[in-house]
Design an enzyme around this catalytic site. Structure first.
Site, short mmCIF file in Angstrom:
data_model
loop_
_atom_site.label_atom_id
_atom_site.label_comp_id
_atom_site.label_asym_id
_atom_site.label_seq_id
_atom_site.Cartn_x
_atom_site.Cartn_y
_atom_site.Cartn_z
N GLU A 152 21.29 18.74 1.68
CA GLU A 152 22.26 19.16 2.69
C GLU A 152 23.02 17.96 3.25
O GLU A 152 24.14 18.12 3.76
CB GLU A 152 21.56 19.91 3.82
CG GLU A 152 20.97 21.25 3.43
CD GLU A 152 22.04 22.33 3.26
OE1 GLU A 152 23.05 22.28 3.98
OE2 GLU A 152 21.84 23.21 2.41
N SER A 169 17.03 15.71 2.21
CA SER A 169 17.64 16.99 1.84
C SER A 169 19.01 16.80 1.21
O SER A 169 19.79 15.94 1.63
CB SER A 169 17.79 17.88 3.08
OG SER A 169 18.51 19.06 2.77
N TYR A 201 20.94 20.51 11.02
CA TYR A 201 19.82 20.18 10.13
C TYR A 201 20.17 19.00 9.24
O TYR A 201 19.40 18.04 9.10
CB TYR A 201 19.48 21.40 9.28
CG TYR A 201 18.47 21.15 8.19
CD1 TYR A 201 17.11 21.21 8.44
CD2 TYR A 201 18.89 20.87 6.88
CE1 TYR A 201 16.18 20.98 7.43
CE2 TYR A 201 17.97 20.65 5.87
CZ TYR A 201 16.61 20.70 6.15
OH TYR A 201 15.70 20.47 5.14
#
Length: 316
Positions: free
Chosen positions: A126, A124, A148
């Site tokens: 992120e 990801s 996450y």
């Protein structure tokens, strides 16, 4: 060729299953309990009867090892795990277990089977945290800002370690945001489009959003699953940033979605500070040049096409 897709019922899993079926693969998709799972996305795409669905507990080593030995996949795609950044702040332990813990279980099972298996891990963007104006590439330092993202960063380094230590063909796709009509309503892009469609049909409501100044690189999910497959069909296992290279604000996304239905978003949207995340990424920018050069992959649909496709799916 046979592929095993962990998380086949999700957005990416369903599109990947369709893509692989079109390539002539036998596709096996897993769920914790396939007898009760609806697999609605597979049904929506019209491929449910072409995918063999099986039960597998992704955190249970014996369950994973049994599934690998029984079905003998050539490729395993790890698309399972908790998928919401916002929810991870409320459920950090489950998020870490379902992402990092499950990735470790899958890698260990691959290490113990007799057949060489190529492994794709869903990474990801992120993990990068706030990129600012500098587009992130594969060598950009991780700076995760949510449970996450921490879990995804841990899974990324597990894949890297198993590739080096055990010579497993394992890749992580560091995917930036990618959307489609299969997105769940809890994701902000689908939330925006569904609200705009209801308002256009006469519903009297206000759409409450968090920080509309955040900026993201939004792509089209069916484009991105092709990149996953390309990673496992190269000569050398490696990690790749997958993105469009174009970043826009959530305000831009909202404005265009409402405009598709002939509405001015400012008349219907309210910013609610309570929806702001405890720690958020203001800007996410990407440099997908490595994927273009080595994989020969490039996105076909940019953010404007994503918005039009998602709005069109609601209208139809």
């Amino acid at each position: 060729m046979k592929a095993l897709i962990c998380g086949v019922g999700g957005q990416d899993g369903a599109y990947l299953a369709r893509f692989l079926l079109e390539k002539g693969y036998d596709v096996v998709g897993t769920s914790r309990d396939s007898m009760v799972a609806s697999f609605g996305n597979l049904r929506t795409l019209g491929i449910l009867d072409q995918v063999e669905t099986v039960s597998m507990a992704i955190n249970d080593f014996r369950s994973v090892l049994y599934t690998f030995k029984r079905h003998a996949p050539d490729e395993v795609y790890n698309l399972a795990g908790q998928s919401s950044v916002g929810l991870s702040f409320d459920q950090p332990v489950e998020t870490m277990d379902s992402i990092a813990g499950a990735t470790l279980t899958l890698l260990e099972a691959i290490r113990f089977v007799d057949k060489p298996i190529r492994f794709y891990n869903a990474g990801s963007s992120e993990c990068f945290g706030d990129t600012g104006a500098t587009p992130a590439c594969e060598t950009t330092t991780f700076c995760p800002r949510s449970p996450y993202a921490v879990a995804k960063a841990s899974a990324h380094w597990l894949v890297h370690n198993y590739r080096e230590a055990y010579n497993i063909f394992a890749c992580t796709g560091i995917l930036f945001n990618h959307e489609s009509p299969l997105r769940l309503n809890r994701f902000v892009t689908q939330k925006i489009i569904q609200a705009a469609a209801r308002i256009a049909q006469g519903c009297q409501e206000k759409l409450e959003l968090g920080n509309v100044a955040i900026k993201r690189d939004w792509g089209w999910a069916p484009d991105y699953v092709e990149a996953m497959w390309r990673m496992l069909n190269t000569d050398v296992a490696d990690d790749y940033v997958i993105a469009t290279g174009r970043t826009v604000s959530l305000e831009y996304f909202t404005e265009k979605a409402f405009a598709y239905f002939g509405l001015d978003w400012k008349d219907y949207v309210e910013v609610d500070p309570s929806l702001f995340r405890p720690a958020d990424i203001m800007e996410g920018r990407a440099n997908p040049e490595k994927a273009r050069k080595i994989l020969g992959w490039c996105h076909a649909v940019d953010v404007d096409g994503v918005i039009a496709n998602m709005c069109g799916a609601v209208r139809s």
